[in-house]
Design an enzyme around this catalytic site. Structure first.
Site, PDB file in Angstrom:
ATOM      1  N   ASP A  15      14.398  -1.050 -12.004  1.00 24.29           N
ATOM      2  CA  ASP A  15      14.220   0.169 -11.207  1.00 24.29           C
ATOM      3  C   ASP A  15      14.617  -0.033  -9.753  1.00 24.29           C
ATOM      4  O   ASP A  15      15.441   0.689  -9.205  1.00 24.29           O
ATOM      5  CB  ASP A  15      12.756   0.640 -11.229  1.00 24.29           C
ATOM      6  CG  ASP A  15      12.347   1.164 -12.588  1.00 24.29           C
ATOM      7  OD1 ASP A  15      12.862   0.652 -13.601  1.00 24.29           O
ATOM      8  OD2 ASP A  15      11.503   2.075 -12.633  1.00 24.29           O
ATOM      9  N   ARG A  94      -1.934  -3.507  -1.426  1.00 25.81           N
ATOM     10  CA  ARG A  94      -0.952  -2.554  -0.871  1.00 25.81           C
ATOM     11  C   ARG A  94      -0.927  -2.524   0.656  1.00 25.81           C
ATOM     12  O   ARG A  94       0.149  -2.603   1.248  1.00 25.81           O
ATOM     13  CB  ARG A  94      -1.170  -1.145  -1.433  1.00 25.81           C
ATOM     14  CG  ARG A  94      -0.957  -1.024  -2.941  1.00 25.81           C
ATOM     15  CD  ARG A  94       0.369  -1.517  -3.380  1.00 25.81           C
ATOM     16  NE  ARG A  94       0.621  -1.294  -4.794  1.00 25.81           N
ATOM     17  CZ  ARG A  94       1.545  -1.928  -5.497  1.00 25.81           C
ATOM     18  NH1 ARG A  94       2.299  -2.845  -4.937  1.00 25.81           N
ATOM     19  NH2 ARG A  94       1.717  -1.667  -6.766  1.00 25.81           N
ATOM     20  N   ASP A 123      -0.325   4.313  -5.965  1.00 21.89           N
ATOM     21  CA  ASP A 123       0.429   3.404  -5.109  1.00 21.89           C
ATOM     22  C   ASP A 123       1.324   4.137  -4.115  1.00 21.89           C
ATOM     23  O   ASP A 123       1.468   3.711  -2.980  1.00 21.89           O
ATOM     24  CB  ASP A 123       1.237   2.420  -5.971  1.00 21.89           C
ATOM     25  CG  ASP A 123       0.321   1.441  -6.681  1.00 21.89           C
ATOM     26  OD1 ASP A 123      -0.661   1.010  -6.054  1.00 21.89           O
ATOM     27  OD2 ASP A 123       0.564   1.116  -7.851  1.00 21.89           O
TER      28      ASP A 123
END
Ligand code: ARG
Length: 414
Positions: A15, A94, A123
């Site tokens: 991706d 994160r 996310d």
């Protein structure tokens, strides 16, 4: 004409490799950013791949130490658990990655940050709110939310075609039928065949921990020391070494927990965007540290302070889950929690055995625990006759409650 420079959160996977090439096609200069959070990954291979795809720079940022010191430690101190079970292994990583990306963006004078998170998850929120909070001038590109991008790549086949066309190396191993997010704190498994919440986790899904049924028959004992709610050292029973650096403490707990099958959960949780989702997680070291901290905290804290602290923990866990690490409410909650931990200092001894963490004992140099006062054998500074009045006065309310109930009953049966 270049549209400017973008720092891309690059994973080395299909991706983000396609995103990298697509960004270049759109006229951006790309800096590929990879955070080394201790996940099992071949960074050299990913670096070479990104270089071949034409980015101007590849950054492999070793963030292991800052992850543990600045994110894991406050979350243990804060007792951060989302919806009673999830230890936030992805959510606390994160804001660490975002911090690294923003530093990189500044270094390369990039105006953009790009991530490959989809539009349905947490996310995306964590990346974007984190970026806007730390660098309000930076713009976020999220291709999976751009029709121009997702209409071109409606499925994996289109990604494969694009990869072939642009010499993007195809993944060698078939993609697992679920999505994985891994770092040194935890591994998460979601989506794909796990979306049916009734299906059992397939055999062999776990990458970090052994099956508790196959864990060693000999338990491991260990002692963890804390100062003001932070772990300061760990010692394994039968080993004289005292490990004192945060990274060493964490990796030791992780290693022992993994070996003994600690910290697996299978839950349905509420995502910030309003969906319920099923997640399977393993977080061995974090589980051990949380349990030890919780035990010492109850030992050290005043009863009423503990109640307020536990309310604050829940709020802070929610803030972290929702991507609000860099927010005013987080700052306030975090400060209050730190204040509450001033005397959470001492040690806890544990036994790790077949998926469980057993508390064996605890010790604090100064604590509210008063052995003499609580003892059955010593009267101490406590007058048993006072307890009579204490109970009588507390019973006033209960007796009144009964009186009202009986009166109501009489009226209703008339
Ligand atoms: N549901 C967990 C969370 O929101 C894990 C997310 C994992 N992310 C991923 N891209 N696979 O924190």
């Amino acid at each position: 004409m270049s549209k400017g420079t973008v720092v891309l959160a690059y994973s080395g996977g299909l991706d983000t490799s396609c995103i990298l090439v697509w960004l270049r096609e759109q006229g951006y200069q790309v800096v590929a950013y990879m955070s080394d959070l201790g996940q099992d990954e071949d960074f050299d291979e990913a670096r070479n791949k990104a270089k071949k795809l034409g980015c101007i720079e590849v950054i492999v940022d070793d963030q292991k130490q800052e992850l543990v010191e600045d994110f894991v430690w406050p979350s243990i101190q804060g007792g951060l658990v989302y919806e009673d079970r999830y230890l936030l292994g992805t959510a606390i990583a994160r804001p660490c990655i975002v911090r690294g990306m923003i530093k990189t963006a500044r270094r390369y004078k990039a105006e953009y940050i790009c991530h490959g998170a989809t539009g349905k998850g947490n996310d995306q929120v964590r990346f974007e709110l984190g970026c806007y909070a730390l660098a309000p001038d930076i713009k976020v590109l999220a291709p999976w939310k751009e029709p121009q991008f997702y209409e071109r790549f409606p499925g994996r086949n289109e990604l494969f075609d694009y990869a072939r066309l642009h010499d993007i190396p195809l993944p060698v191993s078939p993609k697992s039928p679920w999505s994985i997010d891994a770092n040194m704190i935890h591994v998460s498994y979601e989506s794909g065949i796990l979306e049916n919440p009734a299906t059992f986790p397939p055999e062999g899904i776990f990458q970090m921990t052994v099956d508790p049924e196959k864990a060693p028959d000999t338990p491991q004992m260990m002692t963890i020391n804390f100062k003001e709610g932070f772990p300061t050292s760990v010692q394994l029973t039968g080993d004289a070494t005292l490990l004192t650096s945060p990274l060493e403490i964490f990796t030791t707990c992780n290693r022992i927990g993994a070996k003994h099958g600690v910290g697996r959960i299978d839950i349905v949780e509420n995502r910030f965007v309003g969906l319920k989702s099923r997640g399977i997680y393993e977080a061995p070291g974090l589980t051990i540290l949380h349990k030890a901290h919780q035990d010492l905290e109850v030992f050290c804290l005043d009863r009423e302070v503990r109640k307020i602290k536990s309310y604050l923990s829940e709020r802070m866990a929610e803030q972290v889950y929702n991507g609000l690490w860099y927010s005013p409410e987080f700052e306030l909650t975090h400060k209050c929690i730190q204040e509450s931990q001033k005397n959470v200092t001492g040690s806890v001894t544990l036994k790790i055995y077949k998926g469980n963490v057993y508390i064996l004992g605890r010790h604090a140099p100064v604590s509210l625990y008063n052995e003499e006062l609580v003892s059955m054998n010593v009267q101490g500074n406590y007058e048993p006759t006072d307890a009579k009045g204490f109970i009588c006065i507390n019973a006033v309310r209960l007796k009144e409650h009964q009186r009202v109930k009986q009166t109501m009953h009489k009226i209703q049966s008339q």
